[in-house]
Design a protein around this motif. Structure first.
Motif, PDB file in Angstrom:
ATOM      1  N   MET A  62      -6.162  48.918 144.033  1.00  0.00           N
ATOM      2  CA  MET A  62      -5.549  50.177 143.676  1.00  0.00           C
ATOM      3  C   MET A  62      -6.113  51.313 144.560  1.00  0.00           C
ATOM      4  SD  MET A  62      -6.067  52.647 140.408  1.00  0.00           S
ATOM      5  CE  MET A  62      -5.126  51.039 139.354  1.00  0.00           C
ATOM      6  N   HIS A  63      -5.527  52.196 144.940  1.00  0.00           N
ATOM      7  CA  HIS A  63      -5.831  53.409 146.009  1.00  0.00           C
ATOM      8  C   HIS A  63      -6.991  54.080 145.608  1.00  0.00           C
ATOM      9  CE1 HIS A  63      -5.663  56.908 148.395  1.00  0.00           C
ATOM     10  NE2 HIS A  63      -5.327  56.075 149.436  1.00  0.00           N
ATOM     11  N   PRO A  64      -8.217  54.282 146.452  1.00  0.00           N
ATOM     12  CA  PRO A  64      -9.174  55.176 145.674  1.00  0.00           C
ATOM     13  C   PRO A  64      -8.894  56.671 145.077  1.00  0.00           C
ATOM     14  CG  PRO A  64      -9.788  54.087 147.625  1.00  0.00           C
ATOM     15  CD  PRO A  64      -8.345  53.797 147.611  1.00  0.00           C
ATOM     16  N   GLY A  65      -7.908  57.364 145.762  1.00  0.00           N
ATOM     17  CA  GLY A  65      -7.461  58.580 145.221  1.00  0.00           C
ATOM     18  C   GLY A  65      -6.820  58.382 143.816  1.00  0.00           C
ATOM     19  N   LEU A  66      -5.795  57.503 143.870  1.00  0.00           N
ATOM     20  CA  LEU A  66      -5.095  57.196 142.560  1.00  0.00           C
ATOM     21  C   LEU A  66      -6.208  56.771 141.365  1.00  0.00           C
ATOM     22  CD1 LEU A  66      -2.556  57.126 141.004  1.00  0.00           C
ATOM     23  CD2 LEU A  66      -2.293  54.718 141.903  1.00  0.00           C
ATOM     24  N   HIS A  67      -6.990  55.961 141.811  1.00  0.00           N
ATOM     25  CA  HIS A  67      -7.966  55.529 140.789  1.00  0.00           C
ATOM     26  C   HIS A  67      -8.566  56.713 140.155  1.00  0.00           C
ATOM     27  CE1 HIS A  67     -11.337  52.360 139.608  1.00  0.00           C
ATOM     28  NE2 HIS A  67     -10.656  52.674 138.580  1.00  0.00           N
ATOM     29  N   ARG A  68      -9.218  57.726 141.083  1.00  0.00           N
ATOM     30  CA  ARG A  68      -9.852  58.899 140.589  1.00  0.00           C
ATOM     31  C   ARG A  68      -9.160  59.888 139.734  1.00  0.00           C
ATOM     32  NH1 ARG A  68     -12.447  58.397 145.543  1.00  0.00           N
ATOM     33  NH2 ARG A  68     -11.032  59.457 146.440  1.00  0.00           N
ATOM     34  N   THR A  69      -7.749  59.915 140.071  1.00  0.00           N
ATOM     35  CA  THR A  69      -6.792  60.529 139.362  1.00  0.00           C
ATOM     36  C   THR A  69      -6.662  60.045 138.044  1.00  0.00           C
ATOM     37  OG1 THR A  69      -5.873  61.543 141.500  1.00  0.00           O
ATOM     38  CG2 THR A  69      -4.414  61.678 139.454  1.00  0.00           C
ATOM     39  N   LEU A  70      -6.676  58.784 137.798  1.00  0.00           N
ATOM     40  CA  LEU A  70      -6.269  58.209 136.561  1.00  0.00           C
ATOM     41  C   LEU A  70      -7.551  58.316 135.676  1.00  0.00           C
ATOM     42  CD1 LEU A  70      -4.410  54.818 137.580  1.00  0.00           C
ATOM     43  CD2 LEU A  70      -3.380  56.894 136.492  1.00  0.00           C
ATOM     44  N   LEU A  71      -8.712  58.074 136.290  1.00  0.00           N
ATOM     45  CA  LEU A  71     -10.004  58.362 135.507  1.00  0.00           C
ATOM     46  C   LEU A  71     -10.091  59.700 135.073  1.00  0.00           C
ATOM     47  CD1 LEU A  71     -12.483  56.166 137.585  1.00  0.00           C
ATOM     48  CD2 LEU A  71     -11.496  55.566 135.618  1.00  0.00           C
ATOM     49  N   ARG A  72      -9.759  60.743 135.616  1.00  0.00           N
ATOM     50  CA  ARG A  72      -9.819  61.895 135.346  1.00  0.00           C
ATOM     51  C   ARG A  72      -8.840  62.269 134.085  1.00  0.00           C
ATOM     52  NH1 ARG A  72      -9.135  63.692 140.698  1.00  0.00           N
ATOM     53  NH2 ARG A  72     -11.031  63.726 141.779  1.00  0.00           N
ATOM     54  N   LEU A  73      -7.569  61.845 134.196  1.00  0.00           N
ATOM     55  CA  LEU A  73      -6.621  62.088 132.991  1.00  0.00           C
ATOM     56  C   LEU A  73      -7.118  61.057 131.963  1.00  0.00           C
ATOM     57  CD1 LEU A  73      -3.202  61.186 135.141  1.00  0.00           C
ATOM     58  CD2 LEU A  73      -3.998  63.301 133.973  1.00  0.00           C
ATOM     59  N   PHE A  74      -7.900  60.090 132.212  1.00  0.00           N
ATOM     60  CA  PHE A  74      -8.591  59.289 131.075  1.00  0.00           C
ATOM     61  C   PHE A  74      -9.527  60.115 130.406  1.00  0.00           C
ATOM     62  CE2 PHE A  74     -11.408  56.256 129.304  1.00  0.00           C
ATOM     63  CZ  PHE A  74     -10.833  55.468 128.644  1.00  0.00           C
ATOM     64  N   ARG A  75     -10.242  60.849 131.214  1.00  0.00           N
ATOM     65  CA  ARG A  75     -11.443  61.654 130.914  1.00  0.00           C
ATOM     66  C   ARG A  75     -10.941  62.804 129.803  1.00  0.00           C
ATOM     67  NH1 ARG A  75     -15.044  64.170 134.848  1.00  0.00           N
ATOM     68  NH2 ARG A  75     -13.097  65.337 135.265  1.00  0.00           N
ATOM     69  N   ALA A  76      -9.841  63.496 130.337  1.00  0.00           N
ATOM     70  CA  ALA A  76      -9.286  64.592 129.457  1.00  0.00           C
ATOM     71  C   ALA A  76      -8.416  64.119 127.959  1.00  0.00           C
ATOM     72  CB  ALA A  76      -8.013  65.100 130.255  1.00  0.00           C
ATOM     73  N   LEU A  77      -8.312  62.737 127.848  1.00  0.00           N
ATOM     74  CA  LEU A  77      -7.836  62.245 126.473  1.00  0.00           C
ATOM     75  C   LEU A  77      -8.761  62.340 125.588  1.00  0.00           C
ATOM     76  CD1 LEU A  77      -6.151  58.981 127.593  1.00  0.00           C
ATOM     77  CD2 LEU A  77      -4.991  60.945 126.958  1.00  0.00           C
ATOM     78  N   PRO A  78      -8.290  62.742 124.111  1.00  0.00           N
ATOM     79  CA  PRO A  78      -9.126  62.581 123.144  1.00  0.00           C
ATOM     80  C   PRO A  78      -9.658  61.142 122.754  1.00  0.00           C
ATOM     81  CG  PRO A  78      -7.013  63.249 122.571  1.00  0.00           C
ATOM     82  CD  PRO A  78      -6.860  62.954 123.810  1.00  0.00           C
ATOM     83  N   THR A  79     -10.844  61.217 122.246  1.00  0.00           N
ATOM     84  CA  THR A  79     -11.716  59.873 122.078  1.00  0.00           C
ATOM     85  C   THR A  79     -10.631  58.854 121.587  1.00  0.00           C
ATOM     86  OG1 THR A  79     -13.881  61.190 121.888  1.00  0.00           O
ATOM     87  CG2 THR A  79     -13.734  58.891 121.114  1.00  0.00           C
ATOM     88  N   GLY A  80      -9.980  59.265 120.402  1.00  0.00           N
ATOM     89  CA  GLY A  80      -9.375  58.140 119.768  1.00  0.00           C
ATOM     90  C   GLY A  80      -8.113  57.514 120.742  1.00  0.00           C
ATOM     91  N   ALA A  81      -7.559  58.537 121.538  1.00  0.00           N
ATOM     92  CA  ALA A  81      -6.486  58.100 122.617  1.00  0.00           C
ATOM     93  C   ALA A  81      -7.161  57.139 123.582  1.00  0.00           C
ATOM     94  CB  ALA A  81      -5.899  59.121 123.338  1.00  0.00           C
ATOM     95  N   ARG A  82      -8.481  57.691 124.169  1.00  0.00           N
ATOM     96  CA  ARG A  82      -9.243  56.586 124.808  1.00  0.00           C
ATOM     97  C   ARG A  82      -9.506  55.385 124.449  1.00  0.00           C
ATOM     98  NH1 ARG A  82     -12.842  61.445 126.137  1.00  0.00           N
ATOM     99  NH2 ARG A  82     -14.156  60.555 125.096  1.00  0.00           N
ATOM    100  N   ARG A  83      -9.807  55.210 123.166  1.00  0.00           N
ATOM    101  CA  ARG A  83     -10.204  54.072 122.588  1.00  0.00           C
ATOM    102  C   ARG A  83      -8.805  53.207 122.411  1.00  0.00           C
ATOM    103  NH1 ARG A  83     -13.731  56.393 118.010  1.00  0.00           N
ATOM    104  NH2 ARG A  83     -15.734  56.238 118.977  1.00  0.00           N
ATOM    105  N   ARG A  84      -7.882  53.731 122.047  1.00  0.00           N
ATOM    106  CA  ARG A  84      -6.316  53.151 122.129  1.00  0.00           C
ATOM    107  C   ARG A  84      -5.960  52.439 123.537  1.00  0.00           C
ATOM    108  NH1 ARG A  84      -5.456  56.886 118.168  1.00  0.00           N
ATOM    109  NH2 ARG A  84      -4.178  58.389 119.751  1.00  0.00           N
ATOM    110  N   VAL A  85      -6.237  53.211 124.431  1.00  0.00           N
ATOM    111  CA  VAL A  85      -6.005  52.887 125.866  1.00  0.00           C
ATOM    112  C   VAL A  85      -6.747  51.573 126.185  1.00  0.00           C
ATOM    113  CG1 VAL A  85      -6.169  53.391 128.426  1.00  0.00           C
ATOM    114  CG2 VAL A  85      -5.004  55.120 126.753  1.00  0.00           C
TER     115      VAL A  85
END
Length: 172
Positions: free
Chosen positions: A1-24
């Motif tokens: 995976m491209h490093p820039g895309l990976h960082r963007t996905l991690l930022r989106l993940f961080r923005a999710l509520p805790t319950g949504a992160r657990r489901r992911v």
């Protein structure tokens, strides 16, 4: 995976509520069953083994954790349900992760609780056919997961003591 895309996905993940992160995480991560098993020692060092009605080799009391149950509570409950003994857990458990069947076992040592007679051990569950005590240096053929748990527990117990674990008869 491209490093820039990976960082963007991690930022989106961080923005999710805790319950949504657990489901992911639960959606993309492999699922494992978690169980507790218990090696019960008699005062003379003999170990309690059980033969399940659906297995040829010997094992120890144990089973899967119930939802929200602590591993130590599950070990005590499973021993009581399967062989009718109250026990006291000893020392730190070993953890065995078996990636092929996607199984995690928390492995305990125990002794019979004060006031309980070890001779009262008997099959108390339909899944247990036979209950028997064996000297640790003269064990019968063990179930694969029991043999692995025995070795892991011996490593935890003997860490730094230079002690060799007993011969563990097992076949896959």
């Amino acid at each position: 995976m491209h490093p820039g895309l990976h960082r963007t996905l991690l930022r989106l993940f961080r923005a999710l509520p805790t319950g949504a992160r657990r489901r992911v995480v639960r959606t993309i991560a492999p699922s494992f069953t978690v169980g507790s098993m218990c090696f019960i020692e008699r005062p003379d060092g003999a170990l309690l083994l059980v033969r399940h009605v659906y297995r040829r080799r010997w094992g120890v009391p144990g089973g899967l954790l119930e939802r929200g149950e602590e591993p130590a509570e599950a070990a005590v409950r499973e021993v009581r349900e399967e062989v009718g003994l109250d026990i006291v857990l000893l020392g730190e458990p070993a953890v065995v992760v078996d990636p092929e069947p996607q199984r995690v076992d928390i492995v305990y040592r125990a002794r019979v609780a004060p006031g309980v007679d070890w001779r009262d051990a008997a099959p108390r569950s339909p899944e247990i056919g036979t209950v028997e005590w064996f000297p640790p240096r003269d064990l019968p053929e063990l179930q694969h997961e029991t043999a692995g748990a025995f070795v892991a527990l011996a490593r935890v117990r003997g860490a730094g003591e230079g002690e060799q674990p007993p011969r563990v008869p097992s076949a896959r």
